[in-house]
Design a protein around this motif. Structure first.
Motif, PDB file in Angstrom:
ATOM      1  N   ALA A  16      18.488   1.233   0.665  1.00  0.00           N
ATOM      2  CA  ALA A  16      17.028   0.933   0.422  1.00  0.00           C
ATOM      3  C   ALA A  16      16.694  -0.165  -0.685  1.00  0.00           C
ATOM      4  O   ALA A  16      15.429  -1.220  -0.051  1.00  0.00           O
ATOM      5  CB  ALA A  16      16.801   1.405  -0.556  1.00  0.00           C
ATOM      6  N   PRO A  17      18.098  -1.042  -1.039  1.00  0.00           N
ATOM      7  CA  PRO A  17      17.459  -1.913  -1.826  1.00  0.00           C
ATOM      8  C   PRO A  17      17.287  -3.613  -0.840  1.00  0.00           C
ATOM      9  O   PRO A  17      16.538  -4.507  -1.266  1.00  0.00           O
ATOM     10  CB  PRO A  17      19.225  -2.450  -2.810  1.00  0.00           C
ATOM     11  N   GLN A  18      18.067  -3.620   0.429  1.00  0.00           N
ATOM     12  CA  GLN A  18      17.325  -4.535   1.195  1.00  0.00           C
ATOM     13  C   GLN A  18      16.708  -3.680   2.271  1.00  0.00           C
ATOM     14  O   GLN A  18      16.049  -5.010   2.947  1.00  0.00           O
ATOM     15  CB  GLN A  18      18.695  -4.617   1.689  1.00  0.00           C
ATOM     16  N   ALA A  19      16.028  -2.617   2.387  1.00  0.00           N
ATOM     17  CA  ALA A  19      15.256  -2.467   3.670  1.00  0.00           C
ATOM     18  C   ALA A  19      14.219  -2.484   3.822  1.00  0.00           C
ATOM     19  O   ALA A  19      13.368  -2.309   2.249  1.00  0.00           O
ATOM     20  CB  ALA A  19      15.725  -1.207   3.788  1.00  0.00           C
ATOM     21  N   ILE A  20      13.172  -2.670   4.575  1.00  0.00           N
ATOM     22  CA  ILE A  20      11.543  -2.262   4.115  1.00  0.00           C
ATOM     23  C   ILE A  20      11.876  -0.725   4.783  1.00  0.00           C
ATOM     24  O   ILE A  20      12.071  -0.090   5.575  1.00  0.00           O
ATOM     25  CB  ILE A  20      10.943  -2.904   5.167  1.00  0.00           C
ATOM     26  N   ALA A  21      11.249  -0.189   3.927  1.00  0.00           N
ATOM     27  CA  ALA A  21      10.124   1.744   4.649  1.00  0.00           C
ATOM     28  C   ALA A  21       9.051   1.275   5.003  1.00  0.00           C
ATOM     29  O   ALA A  21       8.341   0.926   4.134  1.00  0.00           O
ATOM     30  CB  ALA A  21      10.541   2.095   2.705  1.00  0.00           C
ATOM     31  N   VAL A  22       9.136   1.744   6.343  1.00  0.00           N
ATOM     32  CA  VAL A  22       7.755   1.736   7.110  1.00  0.00           C
ATOM     33  C   VAL A  22       7.121   3.700   7.159  1.00  0.00           C
ATOM     34  O   VAL A  22       7.974   4.175   7.613  1.00  0.00           O
ATOM     35  CB  VAL A  22       8.373   1.401   8.064  1.00  0.00           C
ATOM     36  N   LEU A  23       6.170   3.443   5.914  1.00  0.00           N
ATOM     37  CA  LEU A  23       5.915   5.116   6.717  1.00  0.00           C
ATOM     38  C   LEU A  23       4.380   4.808   7.273  1.00  0.00           C
ATOM     39  O   LEU A  23       3.547   4.460   7.279  1.00  0.00           O
ATOM     40  CB  LEU A  23       4.714   5.322   4.665  1.00  0.00           C
ATOM     41  N   PRO A  24       4.604   5.637   8.586  1.00  0.00           N
ATOM     42  CA  PRO A  24       3.560   5.747   9.544  1.00  0.00           C
ATOM     43  C   PRO A  24       2.318   6.448   8.812  1.00  0.00           C
ATOM     44  O   PRO A  24       2.974   7.864   8.474  1.00  0.00           O
ATOM     45  CB  PRO A  24       4.010   5.539  10.713  1.00  0.00           C
ATOM     46  N   ILE A  25       1.383   6.079   8.751  1.00  0.00           N
ATOM     47  CA  ILE A  25       0.003   7.626   8.824  1.00  0.00           C
ATOM     48  C   ILE A  25      -0.640   7.667   9.694  1.00  0.00           C
ATOM     49  O   ILE A  25      -1.713   6.921  10.430  1.00  0.00           O
ATOM     50  CB  ILE A  25      -0.412   7.749   7.258  1.00  0.00           C
ATOM     51  N   GLY A  26      -1.090   8.782   9.606  1.00  0.00           N
ATOM     52  CA  GLY A  26      -2.444   9.475  10.969  1.00  0.00           C
ATOM     53  C   GLY A  26      -3.650  10.381  10.511  1.00  0.00           C
ATOM     54  O   GLY A  26      -4.282  10.246   9.150  1.00  0.00           O
ATOM     55  N   ALA A  27      -3.572  11.380  11.461  1.00  0.00           N
ATOM     56  CA  ALA A  27      -5.022  12.141  11.405  1.00  0.00           C
ATOM     57  C   ALA A  27      -4.220  13.074  12.122  1.00  0.00           C
ATOM     58  O   ALA A  27      -4.005  13.265  13.602  1.00  0.00           O
ATOM     59  CB  ALA A  27      -5.860  11.402  10.922  1.00  0.00           C
ATOM     60  N   THR A  28      -4.958  14.293  11.654  1.00  0.00           N
ATOM     61  CA  THR A  28      -5.395  15.568  12.616  1.00  0.00           C
ATOM     62  C   THR A  28      -6.668  16.391  12.902  1.00  0.00           C
ATOM     63  O   THR A  28      -7.381  16.655  12.053  1.00  0.00           O
ATOM     64  CB  THR A  28      -4.320  16.743  12.102  1.00  0.00           C
ATOM     65  N   GLU A  29      -6.807  15.861  13.521  1.00  0.00           N
ATOM     66  CA  GLU A  29      -9.022  15.431  13.951  1.00  0.00           C
ATOM     67  C   GLU A  29      -9.779  15.687  14.854  1.00  0.00           C
ATOM     68  O   GLU A  29      -9.298  15.138  15.803  1.00  0.00           O
ATOM     69  CB  GLU A  29      -9.560  15.054  12.986  1.00  0.00           C
ATOM     70  N   GLN A  30     -10.668  16.168  14.886  1.00  0.00           N
ATOM     71  CA  GLN A  30     -11.027  16.284  16.485  1.00  0.00           C
ATOM     72  C   GLN A  30     -11.122  14.844  17.373  1.00  0.00           C
ATOM     73  O   GLN A  30     -11.720  13.923  16.707  1.00  0.00           O
ATOM     74  CB  GLN A  30     -12.610  16.802  16.380  1.00  0.00           C
ATOM     75  N   HIS A  31     -11.225  14.903  18.129  1.00  0.00           N
ATOM     76  CA  HIS A  31     -11.118  13.493  19.429  1.00  0.00           C
ATOM     77  C   HIS A  31     -12.202  14.243  20.783  1.00  0.00           C
ATOM     78  O   HIS A  31     -11.247  13.589  21.871  1.00  0.00           O
ATOM     79  CB  HIS A  31      -9.941  12.733  19.753  1.00  0.00           C
TER      80      HIS A  31
END
Length: 252
Positions: A16-31
């Protein structure tokens, strides 16, 4: 690159101290009728995966699980699993805070849904104000210099359908010629820089911003490659700009 879900608690604390934490976010919705409801979460994951393949090995990354829900109130007219904006903001700040408590000092949100954009920006600002960390956020389609040859991304139209034809063609149903009538006002505002919202506008245009009939997989592969390269560049630039927050040690 390490996947947070695959690490033990000791391993997570160690990197953790040296890494970049990457959080992907999306959605669940009509397309619309031709794309799956999980399109946004799938595509942000696909772009991030391709981007991380381009990030140099000396840039330590820990990838978190994708948050598959976002602010999709404007799609509830049809079908969605939505978090209200007043819910999503504390969800994002709580997730970022928990990563900080775990030991991460550099965090990045990668967004795959337009309805999340303003909220993730607020979450980034709030987190940086409350904790001694560096935080970044970006929607994957908005990174890099504008490309005159690339049309503006919309919802369930040419852009997303092309990407899905490249990434998961098995999930793309028959595309019908769906007229959207006049362009939705939120997507084509009547004055540059003006934000306009009209009640019932999404239902009026049938749940999509532009026709998907001219989407194709070759275009999708090109779009995916371009978006991945832009995201990889953003990650590398964020790493270089935040070296003072990086503590050397075990790499991810």
């Amino acid at each position: 690159m390490a996947a947070l879900a695959d690490l033990t608690r000791t391993e997570a604390r160690s990197v953790a101290p040296q890494a970049i934490a990457v959080l992907p976010i999306g959605a669940t919705e009509q397309h619309a009728e031709h794309l799956p409801m999980g399109t946004d979460a799938m595509l942000v994951g696909a772009v991030l995966t391709a981007a991380l393949d381009e990030v140099p090995a000396d840039v330590p990354i820990v990838r978190t699980p994708t948050l598959p829900y976002g602010s999709s109130e404007h799609h509830l007219f049809s079908a969605a699993m939505s978090l209200r904006p007043t819910t999503l903001l504390p969800v994002l700040t709580d997730l970022l805070r928990s990563l900080v408590v775990t030991g991460f000092r550099r965090l990045m949100i990668v967004n795959g849904h337009g309805g999340n954009d303003e909220i993730m920006r607020l979450a980034v600002k709030q987190t940086a104000l409350e904790h001694p960390v560096a935080v970044a956020a970006a929607s994957y389609w908005a990174l890099g210099a504008p490309d005159a040859a690339t049309r503006v991304p919309g919802h369930a139209g040419w852009f997303e359908t092309s990407l899905m034809l490249a990434y998961r063609p098995d999930l793309v149903r028959e595309r019908r010629s769906v007229p959207v009538g006049d362009p939705p006002v939120f997507d084509r505002p009547p004055w540059p820089g003006l934000v306009v919202e009209k009640h019932g506008e999404w239902a009026r245009v049938g749940g999509l911003t532009d026709p998907a009939t001219d989407a194709d997989p070759d275009t999708g592969r090109d779009l995916l490659s371009r978006r991945a390269s832009a995201l990889a560049g953003a990650i590398v630039a964020f790493d270089a700009a935040t070296t003072e927050f990086r503590t050397e040690g075990t790499t991810a």
